[in-house]
Every structure is written in structure tokens, then in C-alpha cells.
Write an enzyme that holds these catalytic residues in place. Sequence first.
Site, PDB file in Angstrom:
ATOM      1  N   ILE A 157       0.580  -0.722  -0.290  1.00  0.00           N
ATOM      2  CA  ILE A 157      -0.278  -0.447   0.182  1.00  0.00           C
ATOM      3  C   ILE A 157       0.468   1.342   0.085  1.00  0.00           C
ATOM      4  O   ILE A 157       0.367   2.568  -0.815  1.00  0.00           O
ATOM      5  CB  ILE A 157      -0.429  -0.274   1.291  1.00  0.00           C
ATOM      6  CG1 ILE A 157      -2.312  -1.628   1.251  1.00  0.00           C
ATOM      7  CG2 ILE A 157      -2.057   1.115   1.127  1.00  0.00           C
ATOM      8  CD1 ILE A 157      -2.560  -1.292   2.794  1.00  0.00           C
ATOM      9  N   ASP A 176      10.606   2.310   6.835  1.00  0.00           N
ATOM     10  CA  ASP A 176      10.857   1.137   7.443  1.00  0.00           C
ATOM     11  C   ASP A 176      11.654   0.052   7.855  1.00  0.00           C
ATOM     12  O   ASP A 176      12.659   0.589   7.271  1.00  0.00           O
ATOM     13  CB  ASP A 176      10.561   0.468   5.505  1.00  0.00           C
ATOM     14  CG  ASP A 176       9.383  -0.581   5.498  1.00  0.00           C
ATOM     15  OD1 ASP A 176       8.593  -0.697   4.855  1.00  0.00           O
ATOM     16  OD2 ASP A 176       9.886  -1.419   6.504  1.00  0.00           O
ATOM     17  N   PRO A 205       2.592  -2.188   9.795  1.00  0.00           N
ATOM     18  CA  PRO A 205       1.266  -3.035  10.478  1.00  0.00           C
ATOM     19  C   PRO A 205       1.338  -2.079  11.968  1.00  0.00           C
ATOM     20  O   PRO A 205       2.008  -2.102  12.442  1.00  0.00           O
ATOM     21  CB  PRO A 205       1.805  -4.624  10.532  1.00  0.00           C
ATOM     22  CG  PRO A 205       3.244  -4.597   9.849  1.00  0.00           C
ATOM     23  CD  PRO A 205       3.734  -3.294   9.156  1.00  0.00           C
ATOM     24  N   ASN A 210       5.442  -0.723  17.678  1.00  0.00           N
ATOM     25  CA  ASN A 210       5.429   1.028  16.829  1.00  0.00           C
ATOM     26  C   ASN A 210       3.703   1.199  17.507  1.00  0.00           C
ATOM     27  O   ASN A 210       3.192   2.551  17.435  1.00  0.00           O
ATOM     28  CB  ASN A 210       5.199   1.168  15.689  1.00  0.00           C
ATOM     29  CG  ASN A 210       4.450  -0.453  15.035  1.00  0.00           C
ATOM     30  OD1 ASN A 210       3.367  -1.036  15.483  1.00  0.00           O
ATOM     31  ND2 ASN A 210       4.488  -0.624  13.698  1.00  0.00           N
ATOM     32  N   THR A 231      -4.344   5.494   7.527  1.00  0.00           N
ATOM     33  CA  THR A 231      -5.308   4.269   6.894  1.00  0.00           C
ATOM     34  C   THR A 231      -4.791   2.860   6.998  1.00  0.00           C
ATOM     35  O   THR A 231      -5.255   1.966   6.398  1.00  0.00           O
ATOM     36  CB  THR A 231      -5.031   4.402   5.674  1.00  0.00           C
ATOM     37  OG1 THR A 231      -4.431   4.154   4.665  1.00  0.00           O
ATOM     38  CG2 THR A 231      -6.019   5.412   4.529  1.00  0.00           C
ATOM     39  N   ARG A 233      -3.435   1.252  10.592  1.00  0.00           N
ATOM     40  CA  ARG A 233      -4.044   0.661  12.110  1.00  0.00           C
ATOM     41  C   ARG A 233      -4.307   1.794  13.475  1.00  0.00           C
ATOM     42  O   ARG A 233      -3.569   2.176  13.589  1.00  0.00           O
ATOM     43  CB  ARG A 233      -3.928  -0.759  12.845  1.00  0.00           C
ATOM     44  CG  ARG A 233      -4.184  -1.691  12.286  1.00  0.00           C
ATOM     45  CD  ARG A 233      -5.223  -2.244  12.228  1.00  0.00           C
ATOM     46  NE  ARG A 233      -5.573  -3.768  11.524  1.00  0.00           N
ATOM     47  CZ  ARG A 233      -5.659  -3.639  10.175  1.00  0.00           C
ATOM     48  NH1 ARG A 233      -6.124  -2.403   9.335  1.00  0.00           N
ATOM     49  NH2 ARG A 233      -5.866  -5.023   9.779  1.00  0.00           N
ATOM     50  N   ASP A 257      -9.127   6.899   9.036  1.00  0.00           N
ATOM     51  CA  ASP A 257      -9.951   5.469   8.664  1.00  0.00           C
ATOM     52  C   ASP A 257      -9.842   4.869   9.092  1.00  0.00           C
ATOM     53  O   ASP A 257     -10.400   3.830   9.784  1.00  0.00           O
ATOM     54  CB  ASP A 257      -9.130   5.105   6.786  1.00  0.00           C
ATOM     55  CG  ASP A 257     -10.407   4.018   6.581  1.00  0.00           C
ATOM     56  OD1 ASP A 257     -11.295   4.516   6.549  1.00  0.00           O
ATOM     57  OD2 ASP A 257      -9.886   2.973   6.699  1.00  0.00           O
ATOM     58  N   GLU A 262     -11.690   1.782  18.179  1.00  0.00           N
ATOM     59  CA  GLU A 262     -12.980   1.844  17.007  1.00  0.00           C
ATOM     60  C   GLU A 262     -13.542   0.517  17.006  1.00  0.00           C
ATOM     61  O   GLU A 262     -14.620   0.529  16.423  1.00  0.00           O
ATOM     62  CB  GLU A 262     -12.647   1.120  15.458  1.00  0.00           C
ATOM     63  CG  GLU A 262     -11.031   0.117  15.202  1.00  0.00           C
ATOM     64  CD  GLU A 262     -10.623   0.000  13.472  1.00  0.00           C
ATOM     65  OE1 GLU A 262      -9.858   1.330  13.174  1.00  0.00           O
ATOM     66  OE2 GLU A 262     -11.057  -1.372  12.423  1.00  0.00           O
ATOM     67  N   HIS A 294     -13.306   3.054   8.655  1.00  0.00           N
ATOM     68  CA  HIS A 294     -12.445   1.378   8.258  1.00  0.00           C
ATOM     69  C   HIS A 294     -12.778   1.695   6.843  1.00  0.00           C
ATOM     70  O   HIS A 294     -13.139   0.413   6.828  1.00  0.00           O
ATOM     71  CB  HIS A 294     -12.308   0.569   9.688  1.00  0.00           C
ATOM     72  CG  HIS A 294     -11.241  -0.363   9.279  1.00  0.00           C
ATOM     73  ND1 HIS A 294      -9.999  -0.503  10.397  1.00  0.00           N
ATOM     74  CD2 HIS A 294     -10.542  -0.847   8.641  1.00  0.00           C
ATOM     75  CE1 HIS A 294      -9.238  -1.446   9.720  1.00  0.00           C
ATOM     76  NE2 HIS A 294      -9.535  -1.570   8.358  1.00  0.00           N
TER      77      HIS A 294
HETATM   78  P1  NAI Z   1       2.599  -4.554   3.889  1.00  0.00           P
HETATM   79  O1  NAI Z   1       3.208  -6.347   4.519  1.00  0.00           O
HETATM   80  O2  NAI Z   1       2.905  -5.109   2.467  1.00  0.00           O
HETATM   81  O3  NAI Z   1       3.709  -4.025   4.055  1.00  0.00           O
HETATM   82  C1  NAI Z   1       3.677  -3.258   5.154  1.00  0.00           C
HETATM   83  C2  NAI Z   1       5.133  -2.177   5.444  1.00  0.00           C
HETATM   84  O4  NAI Z   1       5.698  -2.378   7.074  1.00  0.00           O
HETATM   85  C3  NAI Z   1       7.044  -3.250   4.863  1.00  0.00           C
HETATM   86  O5  NAI Z   1       7.768  -2.893   4.099  1.00  0.00           O
HETATM   87  C4  NAI Z   1       7.108  -3.599   6.354  1.00  0.00           C
HETATM   88  O6  NAI Z   1       9.279  -3.668   6.096  1.00  0.00           O
HETATM   89  C5  NAI Z   1       7.399  -2.614   6.995  1.00  0.00           C
HETATM   90  N1  NAI Z   1       6.950  -2.258   8.011  1.00  0.00           N
HETATM   91  C6  NAI Z   1       6.714  -3.233   8.998  1.00  0.00           C
HETATM   92  N2  NAI Z   1       6.570  -3.317  10.745  1.00  0.00           N
HETATM   93  C7  NAI Z   1       7.294  -2.241  10.780  1.00  0.00           C
HETATM   94  C8  NAI Z   1       7.102  -0.615  11.360  1.00  0.00           C
HETATM   95  N3  NAI Z   1       7.425  -1.261  12.801  1.00  0.00           N
HETATM   96  N4  NAI Z   1       7.731   0.249  11.033  1.00  0.00           N
HETATM   97  C9  NAI Z   1       7.457   0.993   9.854  1.00  0.00           C
HETATM   98  N5  NAI Z   1       7.644  -0.288   9.040  1.00  0.00           N
HETATM   99  C10 NAI Z   1       7.413  -1.750   9.171  1.00  0.00           C
HETATM  100  O7  NAI Z   1       1.387  -4.356   3.776  1.00  0.00           O
HETATM  101  P2  NAI Z   1       0.215  -3.377   2.980  1.00  0.00           P
HETATM  102  O8  NAI Z   1      -0.866  -4.216   2.311  1.00  0.00           O
HETATM  103  O9  NAI Z   1       1.361  -2.698   2.753  1.00  0.00           O
HETATM  104  O10 NAI Z   1      -0.473  -3.110   4.259  1.00  0.00           O
HETATM  105  C11 NAI Z   1      -0.160  -2.161   5.429  1.00  0.00           C
HETATM  106  C12 NAI Z   1      -1.055  -1.636   6.441  1.00  0.00           C
HETATM  107  O11 NAI Z   1      -2.867  -1.387   5.956  1.00  0.00           O
HETATM  108  C13 NAI Z   1      -1.460  -3.517   7.121  1.00  0.00           C
HETATM  109  O12 NAI Z   1      -1.032  -4.059   8.139  1.00  0.00           O
HETATM  110  C14 NAI Z   1      -2.865  -2.896   7.367  1.00  0.00           C
HETATM  111  O13 NAI Z   1      -2.790  -2.504   9.069  1.00  0.00           O
HETATM  112  C15 NAI Z   1      -3.148  -2.323   7.061  1.00  0.00           C
HETATM  113  N6  NAI Z   1      -4.271  -1.939   6.141  1.00  0.00           N
HETATM  114  C16 NAI Z   1      -5.690  -0.861   6.129  1.00  0.00           C
HETATM  115  C17 NAI Z   1      -6.847  -1.238   5.315  1.00  0.00           C
HETATM  116  C18 NAI Z   1      -7.860  -0.274   5.640  1.00  0.00           C
HETATM  117  O14 NAI Z   1      -9.188  -0.516   4.841  1.00  0.00           O
HETATM  118  N7  NAI Z   1      -7.905   0.516   6.343  1.00  0.00           N
HETATM  119  C19 NAI Z   1      -6.896  -2.415   4.405  1.00  0.00           C
HETATM  120  C20 NAI Z   1      -5.834  -3.024   4.138  1.00  0.00           C
HETATM  121  C21 NAI Z   1      -4.533  -2.897   4.875  1.00  0.00           C
END
Ligand code: NAI
Length: 346
Positions: A157, A176, A205, A210, A231, A233, A257, A262, A294
Site C-alpha cells: 500500500i 521502513d 502494520p 510501534n 489508513t 491501524r 480511516d 474503533e 475503516h
Molecule cells: P505490507 O506487508 O505489504 O507492508 C507493510 C510494510 O511495513 C512492510 O514494508 C514492512 O517492512 C513495514 N513495517 C513493518 N513493521 C514496521 C515498523 N515497525 N515500522 C515501519 N515499517 C514497518 O502491508 P500492506 O498491504 O501495505 O498493508 C499495510 C497496512 O495497512 C496493514 O498492516 C494494515 O494494518 C493496513 N490496512 C488497512 C486497510 C484499511 O481498510 N484501512 C486495508 C488493508 C490494510
Amino acid sequence: MEKIKIAFYDAKEYDKNSFISSNLNEEFEIAYFETRLTKDTCKLAEGYDVVCIFVNDDVNHEVIDALCKMGVKLIALRCAGYNNVDIEYAYGKIHVVRVPAYSPYAVAEHAMALLLTSIRRIHKAYIRTKDFNFSLNGLTGFDLHGKTVGVIGTGKIGRVFMDICKGFGMNVIAYDKFPAADSGIEYVSLDEIWERSDIISLHCPLTDENRHMINAETMKKMKKGVVIINTSRGALIDSEALVEGIKARQIGAACLDVYEEESNVFFHDYSNHIVNDDTLARLISMPNVIVTSHQAFLTNEALTNIADTTLDNIREFFEKDTCPNEVCYKCANIANCKQTHEKKCF
Ligand code: NAI
């Protein structure tokens, strides 16, 4: 052959429609429950093979023990994040699968929609013109072109969001915990994110480490008037500190979001009720805060992918040895679980 039985928690109309429309639907027997999965509602899963859950179902020790006792074999998350499941406790007891990607575009585009709405005052203008008020007073925004956006989390994302921002002519910097090699991304320290960004967008995440990464202390390091977008958590931000940061004019705007409390509010209609959460009520009352419940994932494309991948995950779990979308705290770092082995996790 008997159909695999799925207890589907926190079921909304749009969930049912997308699962019923899936080509795989006929292979399963699905009971849709409106209630969330908690220690009090897990008994509904008696006699089922799988529980299918979403972001606010609470899968703690007690729930895991109860599900195992009832013979439930699999927890199928219909989302990417899994911070609501005690993955370490589940290990060796019950398997957990998720939908790692369903539409990074849905979430990244929503983040940009929130940002544009906020800084161009669209939410205000919409209400004004509906009432035939065509005054522009108080609607002055600012250009995104040339501004610096700090992106935290450069996964699926975060990267789409960065591309969108580049399309607007913004300078993109990123942090990251596990920076991607040879990505061309300008990685900086978290302190630099706080200090240099005009806009900060969270795409990592939620982990124990964090939780509340945006707090009273880190807000002090930010540029005055910074716009914060979340957007990801809710608990990445200390909401009470955010209220204070906005009142002190340190934070220029917040686009949320997600919200740390929530789970008892979002996805429900409380328009005829008094909401008990004073922090949320205060945030919503502020003219420079936009809250969506959300909603970022909610596109037709994402819902179709969620339904297809969830049912495919379940079928694969019961029919094969492989389980590519299994989540396990041992696969890799829990914050960055990358399945490296071909068999199930245990
Ligand atoms: P992803 O797994 O592709 O990317 C997450 C990135 O965060 C990775 O590059 C990882 O190395 C990095 N990361 C891990 N721990 C970290 C930290 N402590 N500090 C900084 N970076 C860190 O996940 P994706 O698909 O990009 O989703 C990201 C987040 O978006 C999900 O974890 C979820 O919480 C949230 N999400 C929200 C939605 C919504 O409807 N609002 C829908 C889908 C996801």
C-alpha cells in the site's frame, strides 16, 4: 464429499454479497453471523471447521482455546493485518490464514482522497453548496506540488501511495523497519520523517513495538501544521495526544480511516445514539479532522479479491499440504511475516 463448514463472523451485507457471488461459494457451507468473534460468541462456531473473521474480531488466548476445544481447525482472516489475533499463542494449536493483498490501490487511493478532501476543504464546500452557500471564506487550501510526504511502511500500500504522491509532484521520503534494497526509495530515519514531512502517512502494520508511534513526544518533533493520515491501524496513534496536538495547532489536520478504539463503534450506525467515546467525539467535532470508519478497503475489486482469496485459502488448507497465505510468528519477524517454506507452518 461433505462441504467445509465456515462460521462467518462480523458479517455485513457487502461481505455476504461478495462471498455469495464468488465462483468458489458452492463448495462451502457458510453461516453468516452479524456478531463479532469474542470469548462470548465463540460458541456459535461449535460444529464448524473454520471461523472467518475481520479486523475487529478479538482472537485472544481464551478464544483460541475455546475454538480448539470445539475442533475448529482454521482461522481465516478476510483482511491483511493480523494484530487482532494472538499469533504466537495460536502456534501449534490452530492455523491462521489471511488475505495478504486484495487491492493496495483501494487503500492508497482512499488515503489520497482523505488528504485532498482535507486540505482543499471539500467536506466543508460540499455542505455549503448543498445549502446554496457559495462563499469561499475559510476554504483556502494548499498545493500538494512541492510538499514533502513522509511514508511509514513501504510495502504494497505504501508504495502505491508513494506513486500517487509522485504524480502530484510531491517529494517522497520513507521509513521502513525493513527497507527494500535497490528500490530507489529515499529511506530516512523516523526522526527525519517527523522533522521534514509536511504530510505523514502511515502504512505499516501495528505491532507491540510501534503502538502509539505518533505520540506527544514525536508530535513535538514534527513541522507545525503537519497533516497526518492513518489508513493502517488506529493504535499507531495516541488519540488523546492527537487531540491535544490539534488543539495546540501543532497538527494541522488529521485524516483517520482507523481509530484505536474503533472496534465498538466502527461499522455500526450510532446516528441515534450518544457515542460514549469522548476522544472520538472530540476528534469528529474538529473542522480539520476527517474520520471514515475503516472504509479504505471498500471497493468492488477488493471485496471480490477478499472473497476469492479467503475461500481459496480455506480450500487449499483442507485439500493440500501447502498454505501460502498462512501467518505464523515463526516464519519471519512477526511484523513482516514472509512465508518462506512450502509446507504448513506446523
Ligand atoms: P505490507 O506487508 O505489504 O507492508 C507493510 C510494510 O511495513 C512492510 O514494508 C514492512 O517492512 C513495514 N513495517 C513493518 N513493521 C514496521 C515498523 N515497525 N515500522 C515501519 N515499517 C514497518 O502491508 P500492506 O498491504 O501495505 O498493508 C499495510 C497496512 O495497512 C496493514 O498492516 C494494515 O494494518 C493496513 N490496512 C488497512 C486497510 C484499511 O481498510 N484501512 C486495508 C488493508 C490494510
